[in-house]
Design an enzyme around this catalytic site. Sequence first.
Site, mmCIF file in Angstrom:
data_model
loop_
_atom_site.group_PDB
_atom_site.id
_atom_site.type_symbol
_atom_site.label_atom_id
_atom_site.label_comp_id
_atom_site.label_asym_id
_atom_site.label_seq_id
_atom_site.Cartn_x
_atom_site.Cartn_y
_atom_site.Cartn_z
ATOM 1 N N GLY A 1 0.803 -1.213 0.000
ATOM 2 C CA GLY A 1 0.000 0.000 0.000
ATOM 3 C C GLY A 1 0.837 1.264 0.000
ATOM 4 N N ILE B 1 2.026 3.232 2.447
ATOM 5 C CA ILE B 1 3.166 3.293 3.360
ATOM 6 C C ILE B 1 4.299 2.417 2.848
ATOM 7 C CG2 ILE B 1 3.942 2.675 5.682
ATOM 8 C CD1 ILE B 1 1.299 3.680 6.746
ATOM 9 N N CYS C 1 2.560 7.183 14.544
ATOM 10 C CA CYS C 1 3.126 8.399 13.957
ATOM 11 C C CYS C 1 3.229 9.493 15.006
ATOM 12 C CB CYS C 1 2.298 8.853 12.766
ATOM 13 S SG CYS C 1 0.575 9.277 13.138
ATOM 14 N N GLY D 1 -6.164 7.010 6.779
ATOM 15 C CA GLY D 1 -6.968 6.015 6.096
ATOM 16 C C GLY D 1 -7.977 5.359 7.018
ATOM 17 N N GLY E 1 -7.960 2.483 8.393
ATOM 18 C CA GLY E 1 -7.346 1.801 9.527
ATOM 19 C C GLY E 1 -7.094 2.744 10.683
ATOM 20 N N THR E 2 -6.559 3.926 10.369
ATOM 21 C CA THR E 2 -6.312 4.925 11.411
ATOM 22 C C THR E 2 -7.623 5.356 12.060
ATOM 23 O OG1 THR E 2 -4.338 5.743 10.289
ATOM 24 C CG2 THR E 2 -5.383 7.222 11.863
ATOM 25 N N ALA F 1 -10.387 3.791 12.309
ATOM 26 C CA ALA F 1 -11.016 2.723 13.091
ATOM 27 C C ALA F 1 -10.274 2.438 14.389
ATOM 28 C CB ALA F 1 -11.092 1.453 12.252
ATOM 29 N N ASN G 1 2.905 12.762 8.934
ATOM 30 C CA ASN G 1 2.599 11.731 9.915
ATOM 31 C C ASN G 1 2.931 10.336 9.399
ATOM 32 O OD1 ASN G 1 0.342 12.606 8.206
ATOM 33 N ND2 ASN G 1 -0.806 10.922 9.134
#
Length: 308
Positions: free
Chosen positions: A13, A15, A127, A164, A166-167, A169, A281
């Site tokens: 992805g 990152i 981050c 995103g 994931g962050t 959630a 970040n």
Amino acid sequence: MPSKASVAIVGSGNISTDLLYKLLRSDWLEPRWMVGIDPQSEGLARARKLGLETTHEGVDWLLAQSDKPDLVFEATSAYVHKAAAPKYAAAGIRAIDLTPAAVGPAVVPPANLREHLDAPNVNMITCGGQATIPIVYAVSRAVADLGGVPYAEIVASVASVSAGPGTRANIDEFTKTTSKGVETIGGARRGKAIIILNPADPPMIMRDTIFCAIPEDADRDAIAASIHEVVAQVQTYVPGYRLLNEPQFDEPSINSGGQAVVTTFVEVEGAGDYLPPYAGNLDIMTAAATKVGEEIAMQTLAVSGGKR
């Protein structure tokens, strides 16, 4: 020059792709594989064009190869890394974990990297932790002889578009993990972390505020000098990390619980390797992970005389 440590990136992805560009510049790390699960992944396509061997068949494919990496950088999910970590360990592969899995100790380079160079698995915390814990650490060491930092609070503000699903959630997990890191790595007796997803358009770069309670009679020049020293250390791997102004000292007040406070403001501009510059970040995570990998490789290659 000694040979480089071979590297696999697990995850394809944003990152992972940004990390790839940083690893390609390294004098100590050689990215050779990228592992994903989506055959249409842009990250895998970019990696192939840059000469890496790629697969969409997951970690088991990597572990089945006769030639295995010295290091794995994983930027998937906590669930995936927890399942893969024992397999890496069994294969003798060191792991640098950019997920919230926290299988191994959390590492923030200026504060505790040297302590964990031999760990088989290290975690890059969050981050917000990478951006703010160095400052808490700088203050804590400067006042250690006076009892340390009784309380530290960090506020991390990041561009909403850089966060995103994931962050979003895992906001609660972010605050919990970062708060713990402020204490266990930064050295504060009690820590608190707050994250703000800034919806501004155009997006703002990452900005962080770090409040540290300090003894009233602390040497403020020594605290400021310690902060500047640590900022300079972070800038060796994150050039866009900088103080917004000089550390601000406030006398004890009711608002601060009767304690003196030093407040530090920093911002993090990304290098723009793959992610946009406002996504500092995310950039600080990939840059810090690269720094950790390089230090592990330097130590390993020095011990082996440059032979893998």
